[in-house]
Scaffold this motif. Structure first.
Motif, PDB file in Angstrom:
ATOM      1  N   LEU A   1      14.541   3.686 -17.831  1.00  0.00           N
ATOM      2  CA  LEU A   1      13.248   2.508 -18.759  1.00  0.00           C
ATOM      3  C   LEU A   1      11.785   2.793 -18.693  1.00  0.00           C
ATOM      4  CD1 LEU A   1      15.632  -0.280 -16.433  1.00  0.00           C
ATOM      5  CD2 LEU A   1      15.304   0.222 -19.164  1.00  0.00           C
ATOM      6  N   HIS A   2      11.540   3.450 -18.285  1.00  0.00           N
ATOM      7  CA  HIS A   2      10.201   3.935 -18.393  1.00  0.00           C
ATOM      8  C   HIS A   2       9.329   3.687 -19.459  1.00  0.00           C
ATOM      9  CE1 HIS A   2       6.717   5.550 -16.372  1.00  0.00           C
ATOM     10  NE2 HIS A   2       6.544   6.801 -17.823  1.00  0.00           N
TER      11      HIS A   2
ATOM     12  N   SER B   1      11.966   8.346  -1.180  1.00  0.00           N
ATOM     13  CA  SER B   1      10.883   7.537  -0.774  1.00  0.00           C
ATOM     14  C   SER B   1      10.185   5.791  -1.224  1.00  0.00           C
ATOM     15  CB  SER B   1      10.357   8.558   0.783  1.00  0.00           C
ATOM     16  OG  SER B   1      10.176   9.984   0.625  1.00  0.00           O
ATOM     17  N   PHE B   2       9.727   6.804  -2.157  1.00  0.00           N
ATOM     18  CA  PHE B   2       9.248   5.061  -2.747  1.00  0.00           C
ATOM     19  C   PHE B   2      10.041   4.094  -3.160  1.00  0.00           C
ATOM     20  CE2 PHE B   2       4.789   8.180  -3.657  1.00  0.00           C
ATOM     21  CZ  PHE B   2       4.270   7.488  -2.959  1.00  0.00           C
ATOM     22  N   MET B   3      11.197   4.480  -3.609  1.00  0.00           N
ATOM     23  CA  MET B   3      11.951   3.953  -3.781  1.00  0.00           C
ATOM     24  C   MET B   3      12.502   2.859  -2.953  1.00  0.00           C
ATOM     25  SD  MET B   3      15.707   5.314  -5.907  1.00  0.00           S
ATOM     26  CE  MET B   3      17.438   4.688  -4.903  1.00  0.00           C
ATOM     27  N   LEU B   4      12.847   4.099  -2.020  1.00  0.00           N
ATOM     28  CA  LEU B   4      13.259   3.342  -0.471  1.00  0.00           C
ATOM     29  C   LEU B   4      11.849   2.132  -0.086  1.00  0.00           C
ATOM     30  CD1 LEU B   4      15.535   3.296   2.234  1.00  0.00           C
ATOM     31  CD2 LEU B   4      14.185   4.735   2.410  1.00  0.00           C
TER      32      LEU B   4
ATOM     33  N   ALA C   1       0.808  -0.988  -0.390  1.00  0.00           N
ATOM     34  CA  ALA C   1       0.585   0.256   0.396  1.00  0.00           C
ATOM     35  C   ALA C   1       0.836   0.810   0.035  1.00  0.00           C
ATOM     36  CB  ALA C   1      -0.848   0.147   1.158  1.00  0.00           C
ATOM     37  N   LEU C   2       2.373   0.839   0.661  1.00  0.00           N
ATOM     38  CA  LEU C   2       3.067   2.628   0.758  1.00  0.00           C
ATOM     39  C   LEU C   2       4.075   2.173  -0.402  1.00  0.00           C
ATOM     40  CD1 LEU C   2       3.408   1.654   4.199  1.00  0.00           C
ATOM     41  CD2 LEU C   2       1.988   3.092   3.011  1.00  0.00           C
ATOM     42  N   VAL C   3       4.240   1.832  -1.696  1.00  0.00           N
ATOM     43  CA  VAL C   3       5.064   2.390  -2.646  1.00  0.00           C
ATOM     44  C   VAL C   3       4.392   2.329  -3.542  1.00  0.00           C
ATOM     45  CG1 VAL C   3       6.190  -0.068  -1.943  1.00  0.00           C
ATOM     46  CG2 VAL C   3       4.754  -0.731  -3.711  1.00  0.00           C
ATOM     47  N   TYR C   4       2.704   2.572  -4.496  1.00  0.00           N
ATOM     48  CA  TYR C   4       2.689   2.982  -5.306  1.00  0.00           C
ATOM     49  C   TYR C   4       3.210   4.207  -6.478  1.00  0.00           C
ATOM     50  CZ  TYR C   4       0.443   7.670  -4.446  1.00  0.00           C
ATOM     51  OH  TYR C   4       0.225   8.696  -4.086  1.00  0.00           O
ATOM     52  N   GLY C   5       3.957   5.124  -5.353  1.00  0.00           N
ATOM     53  CA  GLY C   5       4.290   6.356  -6.979  1.00  0.00           C
ATOM     54  C   GLY C   5       5.453   5.906  -7.691  1.00  0.00           C
TER      55      GLY C   5
ATOM     56  N   ALA D   1      12.659  -0.018  -9.784  1.00  0.00           N
ATOM     57  CA  ALA D   1      12.506   0.774  -8.330  1.00  0.00           C
ATOM     58  C   ALA D   1      13.344   1.868  -8.133  1.00  0.00           C
ATOM     59  CB  ALA D   1      12.600  -0.348  -7.172  1.00  0.00           C
ATOM     60  N   THR D   2      14.262   1.485  -8.895  1.00  0.00           N
ATOM     61  CA  THR D   2      16.009   2.219  -8.860  1.00  0.00           C
ATOM     62  C   THR D   2      15.078   3.663  -9.939  1.00  0.00           C
ATOM     63  OG1 THR D   2      17.120   0.850  -8.159  1.00  0.00           O
ATOM     64  CG2 THR D   2      18.026   2.793  -8.299  1.00  0.00           C
TER      65      THR D   2
END
Lengths: 210, 574
Positions: free
Chosen positions: B398-399, B335-338, B316-320, B390-391
């Motif tokens: 790569l997006h 924060s999202f990356m971490l 729930a905490l990583v959607y960014g 994620a990085t």
């Protein structure tokens, strides 16, 4: 519910008539309803998140120089809906009180009062919309109107569903489907109605207070 | 409803097979529904691959039938519709019913020793809401001014009336909403059932991990599907009623408008948990199947449960991390990356437990076991490449390339699909009372496994080389022409993968009606669902079972030399 945990089937096949609710059944029904309300809290939370994000884009809040929904009417609607919730809750609780004469009558009276107050809220809500539309503001006029109409429409849809549930519970109680022995539907309808009221409270705070 | 949760056996055809409230019938309905849609979505994928390998060449066999106007050639609008509907169908109408609908309905009551779901009518409504959603989605392909063509993510402003004028997009939003409603109904039912209807002795730490996976998935369903529901309501308001939530300026009046990025936030708040909604049941199934067929207890049962719970919370905490390129603030991005990186810790715990379950086991390489081991491999590939996504530094490069396509297909599509196949092969005997052919099953596995790994690994290479996703004809761009041979290789692998699925279809249909009659417990497995007769009677359990040991008591020394397993309802000797 026996505590040995072994539930025998009655005879060969399952039983066919609905016995009175047990305490366990009531917990099941309430748990289901709480999960549903948790789910719907996320749904309305999403709408409020959108509201907060988009409100930030409006330079002056509330917007100046255009017709706005009437705060006094909205305040009155809030009080009416709160009163409705109180009556509905008292009606629901009257079913679980110890047996005594006149219990059912008091349920009906409380419940009908709650329903009528709920209907009153719906009318006040319609008045809010009508006022704005008369002043030439509709959902297409701009961002403020998008937010106001969009969010109140979704809420109003839940008011309609809530009123329908209240009527259904009343009819069911008249037909003997619901009563002190089987009251999960009634208490769940009341829970849903409180939820609708709490959502409105947030809408009221967002649009008219802060 | 009585506390026994028994309902009388229906007598009419309609109540028995169509509007049934029996969880076993609903499970089969979900299974057939999901498999049919997986087939449709798969054929769409084949057409996409055909266009990528042979741009502008008519589709063989079915092209003339499907696209008579262009003589069988996929035109750009159709291509857009195909990749949009491929994603939507595979996620919402394929994997969701086949994995969560069918498996959840079948396994939860039977594995926890219950007579049915706790709210049987809600269960029936869940299937029919999904059915209606599928019908609306299918109808949206044929409406005037075209079906949706904005990608399964449905980003505005492309998805508002500014970018998509046809009714197709509105109907797509309604279909997603209806399917979401179905998932919420199912989720509420599953959670309440697991909390309230576990049989005596079935403590939380004695539940099969399949049930744990389905339970955690249901929590995510109940909490995050409403977010996309609201996002779709707003989209419909914008499209039909002219509001301007997602449109930068009001279309009607030109006044202040909303924010298209808002939709991306709402979509991914749902979208990331959705990935775990699909993968958690597969993880649960893999945990169980590995133990069942390695004849060893699931290594680190409690840590597996803990890891899945942690993943559920973190998801729930990583959607960014889906939005690094939208101009997210650097602090938020980091924060999202971490947080995203942290997910690899519980995932590693699961991996370690899976491998350690296999270690020194006496493996029985049945078809379900092969698929479970396949999940480990493809999820490993997908998970490792996830680190690059994620990085922030690598993701910006790569997006929206085929690297991302390869990554998410391996993690959530291929793994969930293999998990579903494993589960189908495993529970088929109990479900339909007949055995599936092991020989065809193994053939299906090996002929799926290699092409599948090839398809998505070649995508990593072409994506890393810069091939963007969703391009209709990449050969029109000079710098992409050298990648053509990679696209051809991907397409060949994809077609091999597609053809291999016919083995499954043949096996499934043949075994369903003409297969060998299944014994009560063909796999020597001790969970409660295998204690009852095949076919399962209407009321499941004549007497509610009492559980006396865990689900994975394999090769326990106290069992003595003659047997290596024990039913959960039996007391461990000594």
């Amino acid at each position: 519910m026996n505590t040995t945990g072994v539930i025998e089937l009655h005879g060969d096949g399952p039983v066919n008539q609905a016995p009175p609710e047990t305490g366990r059944d009531r917990v099941n029904a309430t748990l289901g309803m709480i999960l549903f309300i948790g789910s719907w809290t996320m749904a309305f939370g999403t709408l409020f998140l959108s509201f907060l994000v988009l409100r930030d884009k409006i330079a002056v809040w509330p917007p100046a120089g255009i017709a706005l929904p009437s705060a006094p009417i909205a305040g009155l609607a809030t009080l009416v809906l709160a009163a409705s919730s109180v009556f509905v809750e008292r009606g629901s609780r009257s079913l679980s009180l110890d047996a005594g004469s006149g219990r059912k009558a008091s349920f009906s009276a409380l419940w009908i009062t709650g329903m009528l107050l709920g209907l009153g809220f719906a009318l006040l809500q319609a008045w809010l919309w009508y006022d704005l539309i008369l002043a030439g503001r509709t959902q297409t006029s701009g961002l403020y109107e998008s937010l106001f109409f969009g969010l109140t429409w979704v809420h109003a849809a839940h008011v309609v569903v809530g009123l329908f549930l209240l009527v259904w519970a009343l009819v069911g109680s008249k037909l003997g489907r619901y009563g002190p022995e089987r009251r999960s539907f009634v208490s769940n309808a009341a829970l849903f109605w409180h939820f609708v009221g709490i959502v409105w409270l947030f809408l009221f705070l967002g649009f008219f207070v802060f | 409803m009585s506390s026994d949760h028994i309902h009388p056996e229906p007598t009419t055809f309609l109540r028995k097979h169509v509007f049934s409230i029996d969880h076993k019938v609903i499970a089969k309905q979900f299974l057939w529904f999901g498999l049919i849609w997986l087939g449709i979505g798969g054929i769409m994928a084949m057409m996409l691959r055909w266009q990528l390998a042979n741009p502008g060449v008519p589709v063989p066999l079915i092209g003339g039938l499907l696209f008579p106007r262009t003589g069988g050639v996929i035109d750009p609008a159709t291509y857009n519709t195909l990749f949009t509907m491929h994603g939507t169908i595979m996620i919402f109408l394929g994997l969701t019913p086949a994995m969560i609908g069918a498996l959840g309905n079948w396994c939860i009551p039977l594995m926890i020793g219950a007579r049915d779901m706790i709210f049987p009518t809600l269960n029936m409504l869940s299937f029919w809401a999904m059915f209606l959603g599928g019908a609306v989605g299918f109808y949206s392909l044929f409406v005037p001014l075209g079906a949706t063509e904005v990608g399964w993510t449905g980003y505005p402003t492309l998805s508002t009336t500014v970018g998509a004028v046809g009714q197709g997009e509105t109907l797509w939003a309604i279909a997603v909403f209806l399917i979401g409603a179905s998932s919420i109904m199912g989720g509420i039912n599953y959670i309440t059932t697991v909390i309230r209807l576990r049989c005596p002795g079935m403590t939380w730490m004695r539940m099969p991990l399949t049930v744990w996976g389905l339970f955690l998935t249901s929590i995510l369903n109940v909490l995050f599907i409403p977010v996309i529901g609201s996002a779709m309501i707003i989209l419909v308001l914008d499209r039909v009623f002219g509001t301007s939530f997602y449109v930068p300026a009001s279309i009607m009046s030109g006044g202040t408008g909303g924010d298209p990025i808002l939709y991306q936030h709402l979509f991914w708040i749902f979208g990331h948990p959705e990935v775990y909604i699909l993968i958690l049941p597969a993880w649960g199934v893999v945990c169980d199947l590995l133990s069942f067929f390695a004849r060893k207890p699931a290594f680190g049962y409690r840590t597996s449960v803990g890891a899945m719970v942690v993943v559920t919370v973190l998801s729930a905490l990583v959607y960014g991390h889906h939005m690094f390129t939208t101009g997210l603030s650097a602090m938020l991005g980091e924060s999202f990356m971490l947080l995203t990186m942290i997910i690899s810790v519980p995932a590693e715990i699961l991996f370690f437990n899976w491998l350690h379950t296999l270690w020194k086991g006496s493996l029985r390489l049945t078809t379900p076991m092969l698929f479970a081991m396949g999940v480990i491999f493809v999820f490993g590939l997908g998970g490792l490449t996830g680190i690059y996504c994620a990085t922030i530094g690598t993701d910006i490069f790569l997006h929206d390339t085929y690297f991302i396509v390869g990554h998410f297909h391996l993690t959530m599509a291929a793994s969930a699909l293999f998990g579903t196949f494993g589960a189908i092969y495993f529970w088929f005997p109990k479900m339909f009372g007949r055995m599936m052919s092991e020989r065809l099953g193994k053939l299906h596995f090996w002929l799926s496994f290699f092409p599948l790994v090839l398809v998505f690994c070649i995508m990593f290479i072409s994506g890393y080389a810069g091939m963007p996703r969703r391009y209709y004809d990449h050969t029109s761009a000079e710098y992409l022409r050298p990648l053509q041979h990679l696209n051809v290789a991907t397409t060949v692998s994809a077609f091999l993968l597609g053809v291999a699925q016919f083995i499954f279809v043949f096996n499934f249909i043949k075994s369903r009606w003409w297969g060998k009659t299944a014994p009560q417990n063909p796999w020597d497995v001790g969970t409660v669902d295998w204690t009852i007769a095949t076919p399962v009677p209407h009321y499941n359990f004549k007497t509610i079972p009492v559980v006396r040991c865990g689900p994975h008591e394999f090769s326990n020394p106290v069992l003595g030399p003659d047997t290596d397993w024990i039913y959960q309802t039996e007391e461990l000797p000594g």
